[in-house]
Design an enzyme around this catalytic site. Structure first.
Site, mmCIF file in Angstrom:
data_model
loop_
_atom_site.group_PDB
_atom_site.id
_atom_site.type_symbol
_atom_site.label_atom_id
_atom_site.label_comp_id
_atom_site.label_asym_id
_atom_site.label_seq_id
_atom_site.Cartn_x
_atom_site.Cartn_y
_atom_site.Cartn_z
ATOM 1 C CG ASP A 57 -2.221 -0.702 0.783
ATOM 2 O OD1 ASP A 57 -2.827 -0.761 -0.159
ATOM 3 O OD2 ASP A 57 -2.886 -1.095 1.930
ATOM 4 N NE ARG A 82 -1.005 1.954 3.943
ATOM 5 C CZ ARG A 82 -1.376 2.938 3.331
ATOM 6 N NH1 ARG A 82 -2.699 3.436 3.569
ATOM 7 N NH2 ARG A 82 -0.771 3.930 2.861
ATOM 8 N NE ARG A 131 -8.345 2.353 7.664
ATOM 9 C CZ ARG A 131 -7.785 2.208 6.645
ATOM 10 N NH1 ARG A 131 -6.665 2.571 6.276
ATOM 11 N NH2 ARG A 131 -8.297 1.229 5.664
ATOM 12 C CG HIS A 160 -8.373 7.350 4.586
ATOM 13 N ND1 HIS A 160 -7.578 6.699 3.963
ATOM 14 C CD2 HIS A 160 -7.456 7.332 5.918
ATOM 15 C CE1 HIS A 160 -6.589 6.160 4.493
ATOM 16 N NE2 HIS A 160 -6.688 6.653 5.518
ATOM 17 C CB CYS A 254 -4.777 7.432 -2.152
ATOM 18 S SG CYS A 254 -6.514 7.519 -1.754
HETATM 19 N N1 ARG Z 1 -5.357 0.253 1.067
HETATM 20 C C1 ARG Z 1 -4.947 1.429 1.257
HETATM 21 C C2 ARG Z 1 -5.522 1.412 3.004
HETATM 22 O O1 ARG Z 1 -6.775 0.949 3.151
HETATM 23 C C3 ARG Z 1 -5.530 2.671 0.973
HETATM 24 C C4 ARG Z 1 -5.319 3.940 1.249
HETATM 25 C C5 ARG Z 1 -5.930 5.056 0.565
HETATM 26 N N2 ARG Z 1 -5.329 6.282 0.834
HETATM 27 C C6 ARG Z 1 -5.770 7.342 1.030
HETATM 28 N N3 ARG Z 1 -5.341 8.481 1.418
HETATM 29 N N4 ARG Z 1 -7.269 7.335 0.923
HETATM 30 O O2 ARG Z 1 -5.004 2.074 3.781
#
Ligand code: ARG
Length: 261
Positions: A57, A82, A131, A160, A254
């Site tokens: 990612d 991550r 998040r 997000h 992103c």
């Molecule tokens: N697969 C990543 C996650 O779930 C995607 C992140 C997308 N990034 C963003 N800035 N919205 O963390």
């Protein structure tokens, strides 16, 4: 930006990720190059962060930190898969010589933080709900010395802030109201009466996951309806194809960590 050389969907940490769907990494890199070339053609400087094996990612570079006026509030990722990405971003800012605050609170950088330099002299908009912890908002305010406005996300598809809301210029935004709680919707209406309102279809097409320089708005090709709305609002939509990266739950914004020197 960080090229998706090791991009894959090996785990599912948002509703868009399906570990059984095939991913074409070569196509992802090609499309990412298209985004990088578009930004360069528009006059922006793009720094490239070396992608790391085992961090599929990492292409979503926006999540690695958040900076304002050369001061950086680092990220602390929600999911263990991550977490190691934050160190790569930290090294990058150290090389630039920018002041870096290591966060205690969970937050995913520009995924949940954005900045409007001309709104009340400079205001941070910050998302929470999936998040980033709301406690990170006050931590960011202390680190950056800028007022932070907390916005509550309620729809897991828009996990997000940067998939639900985007700055269009130094003081105005576009957003999809349904991604936010009723009270946050009232706050947004009060603060941004002239916002470009997106609908569910625009948001599902990842149209709001855009990067704007105040005139040119780089956004996903699939977001045709939002592109038309932006054009009537006086902006110039610049479509970029990023279908492969949608499989990880992200698009244009992103992939881009904006540097605010
Ligand atoms: N697969 C990543 C996650 O779930 C995607 C992140 C997308 N990034 C963003 N800035 N919205 O963390």
């Amino acid at each position: 930006m960080s090229p998706p050389e090791h991009f894959a969907v090996e785990y599912a940490i948002n509703p868009w990720m399906d570990t059984t769907a095939p991913v074409d990494t070569e196509l992802a890199v090609k499309q990412w190059e298209g985004l990088r070339e578009t930004l360069t053609r528009l006059g922006h400087t793009v720094h490239v962060l070396r992608p790391e094996i085992g961090l599929p990612d990492m292409v979503y570079a926006a999540n690695g930190a958040f900076s304002v006026d050369g001061v950086v509030y680092g990220a602390r990722f929600r999911y263990p898969q991550r977490m190691a990405e934050a160190a790569a971003h930290k090294r990058f800012y150290a090389e630039l010589g920018w002041k870096y605050t290591t966060p205690v609170e969970t937050n995913e950088g520009e995924g949940d933080f954005t900045y409007l330099p001309s709104y009340l002299g400079g205001v941070v908009l910050a998302g929470h709900g999936f998040r980033t912890e709301v406690a990170a908002h006050s931590e960011a305010q202390e680190a950056l010395g800028r007022p932070v406005i907390s916005l509550r996300l309620v729809d897991p598809r828009f996990y997000h802030l940067d998939v639900a809301l985007a700055p269009l210029d130094d003081s105005n935004i576009t957003y999809y109201p349904g991604a936010f709680s009723e009270s946050t919707q009232a706050v947004l209406r009060q603060l941004f009466p002239d916002a470009v309102i997106a609908d569910e279809e625009d948001a599902l097409a990842f149209g709001l996951n855009l990067v704007s320089d105040g005139r040119n708005v780089v956004l996903n090709t699939e977001a045709t309806a939002l592109a038309a709305k932006l054009r009537s609002a006086g902006y110039v939509p610049v479509p970029v194809e990023l279908t492969e990266l949608k499989k990880g739950g992200g698009s244009v914004k992103c992939c881009v960590a904006e540097l605010r020197p």
